[in-house]
Design an enzyme around this catalytic site. Sequence first.
Site, PDB file in Angstrom:
ATOM      1  N   GLU A  69       0.720  -1.214   0.019  1.00 51.55           N
ATOM      2  CA  GLU A  69      -0.051  -0.011  -0.094  1.00 51.55           C
ATOM      3  C   GLU A  69       0.949   1.266   0.024  1.00 51.55           C
ATOM      4  O   GLU A  69       0.499   2.232  -0.549  1.00 51.55           O
ATOM      5  CB  GLU A  69      -1.154  -0.082   1.204  1.00 51.55           C
ATOM      6  N   GLU A 116      -4.115  -9.516   3.584  1.00 51.75           N
ATOM      7  CA  GLU A 116      -4.974  -9.366   4.800  1.00 51.75           C
ATOM      8  C   GLU A 116      -6.075 -10.295   4.993  1.00 51.75           C
ATOM      9  O   GLU A 116      -6.307 -10.716   6.060  1.00 51.75           O
ATOM     10  CB  GLU A 116      -5.560  -7.844   4.672  1.00 51.75           C
TER      11      GLU A 116
HETATM   12  N1  COA Z   1       4.384  -7.384  11.304  1.00 55.24           N
HETATM   13  C1  COA Z   1       5.021  -7.832  12.427  1.00 55.24           C
HETATM   14  N2  COA Z   1       5.862  -8.658  12.570  1.00 55.24           N
HETATM   15  C2  COA Z   1       6.319  -9.070  11.336  1.00 55.24           C
HETATM   16  C3  COA Z   1       5.660  -8.800   9.951  1.00 55.24           C
HETATM   17  C4  COA Z   1       4.519  -8.054  10.321  1.00 55.24           C
HETATM   18  N3  COA Z   1       3.687  -7.622   9.195  1.00 55.24           N
HETATM   19  N4  COA Z   1       6.275  -9.443   8.998  1.00 55.24           N
HETATM   20  C5  COA Z   1       7.249 -10.233   9.577  1.00 55.24           C
HETATM   21  N5  COA Z   1       7.435  -9.666  10.887  1.00 55.24           N
HETATM   22  C6  COA Z   1       8.277 -10.377  11.730  1.00 55.24           C
HETATM   23  C7  COA Z   1       8.058 -11.778  12.285  1.00 55.24           C
HETATM   24  O1  COA Z   1       7.056 -12.007  13.268  1.00 55.24           O
HETATM   25  C8  COA Z   1       9.580 -12.161  12.609  1.00 55.24           C
HETATM   26  O2  COA Z   1       9.705 -11.586  13.975  1.00 55.24           O
HETATM   27  P1  COA Z   1      10.425 -12.478  15.369  1.00 55.24           P
HETATM   28  O3  COA Z   1      11.720 -12.934  14.573  1.00 55.24           O
HETATM   29  O4  COA Z   1      10.363 -11.660  16.205  1.00 55.24           O
HETATM   30  O5  COA Z   1       9.641 -13.603  15.319  1.00 55.24           O
HETATM   31  C9  COA Z   1      10.317 -11.378  11.847  1.00 55.24           C
HETATM   32  O6  COA Z   1       9.712 -10.294  11.344  1.00 55.24           O
HETATM   33  C10 COA Z   1      10.961 -11.945  10.644  1.00 55.24           C
HETATM   34  O7  COA Z   1       9.816 -12.708  10.007  1.00 55.24           O
HETATM   35  P2  COA Z   1       9.730 -14.199   9.735  1.00 55.24           P
HETATM   36  O8  COA Z   1       8.412 -14.558   9.520  1.00 55.24           O
HETATM   37  O9  COA Z   1      10.597 -15.148  10.643  1.00 55.24           O
HETATM   38  O10 COA Z   1      10.462 -14.142   8.169  1.00 55.24           O
HETATM   39  P3  COA Z   1      10.191 -15.381   7.110  1.00 55.24           P
HETATM   40  O11 COA Z   1      11.354 -15.003   5.875  1.00 55.24           O
HETATM   41  O12 COA Z   1       9.813 -16.563   7.705  1.00 55.24           O
HETATM   42  O13 COA Z   1       9.188 -14.770   6.412  1.00 55.24           O
HETATM   43  C11 COA Z   1       7.166 -12.882   5.529  1.00 55.24           C
HETATM   44  C12 COA Z   1       8.823 -13.518   5.767  1.00 55.24           C
HETATM   45  C13 COA Z   1       7.335 -11.944   5.173  1.00 55.24           C
HETATM   46  C14 COA Z   1       6.385 -14.116   4.439  1.00 55.24           C
HETATM   47  C15 COA Z   1       6.390 -13.225   6.945  1.00 55.24           C
HETATM   48  O14 COA Z   1       7.211 -12.463   7.896  1.00 55.24           O
HETATM   49  C16 COA Z   1       4.892 -12.748   6.567  1.00 55.24           C
HETATM   50  O15 COA Z   1       4.132 -13.408   6.180  1.00 55.24           O
HETATM   51  N6  COA Z   1       4.782 -11.538   7.368  1.00 55.24           N
HETATM   52  C17 COA Z   1       3.538 -10.919   7.557  1.00 55.24           C
HETATM   53  C18 COA Z   1       3.042 -10.563   6.092  1.00 55.24           C
HETATM   54  C19 COA Z   1       1.759  -9.858   6.180  1.00 55.24           C
HETATM   55  O16 COA Z   1       0.589 -10.678   6.271  1.00 55.24           O
HETATM   56  N7  COA Z   1       1.550  -8.604   6.024  1.00 55.24           N
HETATM   57  C20 COA Z   1       0.234  -7.782   6.116  1.00 55.24           C
HETATM   58  C21 COA Z   1       0.201  -7.422   7.531  1.00 55.24           C
HETATM   59  S1  COA Z   1      -1.668  -6.599   7.599  1.00 55.24           S
END
Ligand code: COA
Length: 262
Positions: free
Chosen positions: A116, A136
């Site tokens: 966004e 989302e």
């Molecule tokens: N909000 C808060 N924390 C987030 C985040 C988010 N949108 N996206 C990633 N993080 C954090 C994870 O919780 C993790 O924190 P931790 O180490 O304290 O547990 C850290 O960032 C690393 O993320 P991780 O998930 O371990 O990395 P990954 O390479 O395995 O996966 C993503 C990467 C982007 C695929 C995955 O983090 C993800 O799906 N994030 C959410 C994306 C999302 O839904 N965004 C829309 C939100 S409305």
Amino acid sequence: MTEEWKNLQISVEDGVAILTINRPSKLNALDNDTLDELSEAVSECYVEEEIGVLILTGAGTKSFVAGADISMLAEQGVVDGRMNSLLGHDCMSLVEEGPKPVIAAVNGFALGGGLELALACDFRYASQNAVFGLPEVGLGIIPGYGGTQRLPRLVGTGVALEMILTGGKIDADEALRIGLVNRVLPQEELLGAATKTAQKILRNGPIAVQMAKEAVRRGTQMPLADGASLEADLFGMISSTEDMKEGMKAFLEKRKPEFRGE
Ligand code: COA
């Protein structure tokens, strides 16, 4: 410019401000403090005379912005849910409607609020490892920083609805194919390419650049006839500038113009 930011880094060189969202341990996810800092920094860049173009990017090579901070969203009720969305909208609108061009240099994940934010920028370059999506609905919510509005306007309703309703992710090449990004580059060339484009913009008349952005941004919200009328008004207004006289004179004298933004 303010020197101390918690989750933001800013560098300014030759008229180009690079704003780097810097929460790498959370993949640069946007909590409200980061949104506040971003809004404040973007506003400062708009009024700072020596800055002509802004570039937004994320710290590191893995993520642009991985979304709004889910741990913050998990706590929200009706009232603060609406406030969280409005805070995001304020920041996105500021980026979109401000007077100076803003380029998104998408260096990895651009998910949820990250996509966004990229959508609110004037155009987007992506690194080859960039991943785009609005996941989302998979979290039981809907996009809240303008994704349901800006994505269909940019790529068309059908493509946007497929992304929004499935919550699926697309890679950089697919983003290029659907017109979500203008260029895909190797990670190490991304910022250089965005900066080069920013410098190309900076060679033009600064008032003309600002008015051209305004004509497109406001005009695309209007019926065509109203947009054409807005363009004519701005066209008339720009004819009162020294920059216009200099631009025309330089052409006739076969030299480069020296615009002063006057
Ligand atoms: N909000 C808060 N924390 C987030 C985040 C988010 N949108 N996206 C990633 N993080 C954090 C994870 O919780 C993790 O924190 P931790 O180490 O304290 O547990 C850290 O960032 C690393 O993320 P991780 O998930 O371990 O990395 P990954 O390479 O395995 O996966 C993503 C990467 C982007 C695929 C995955 O983090 C993800 O799906 N994030 C959410 C994306 C999302 O839904 N965004 C829309 C939100 S409305």
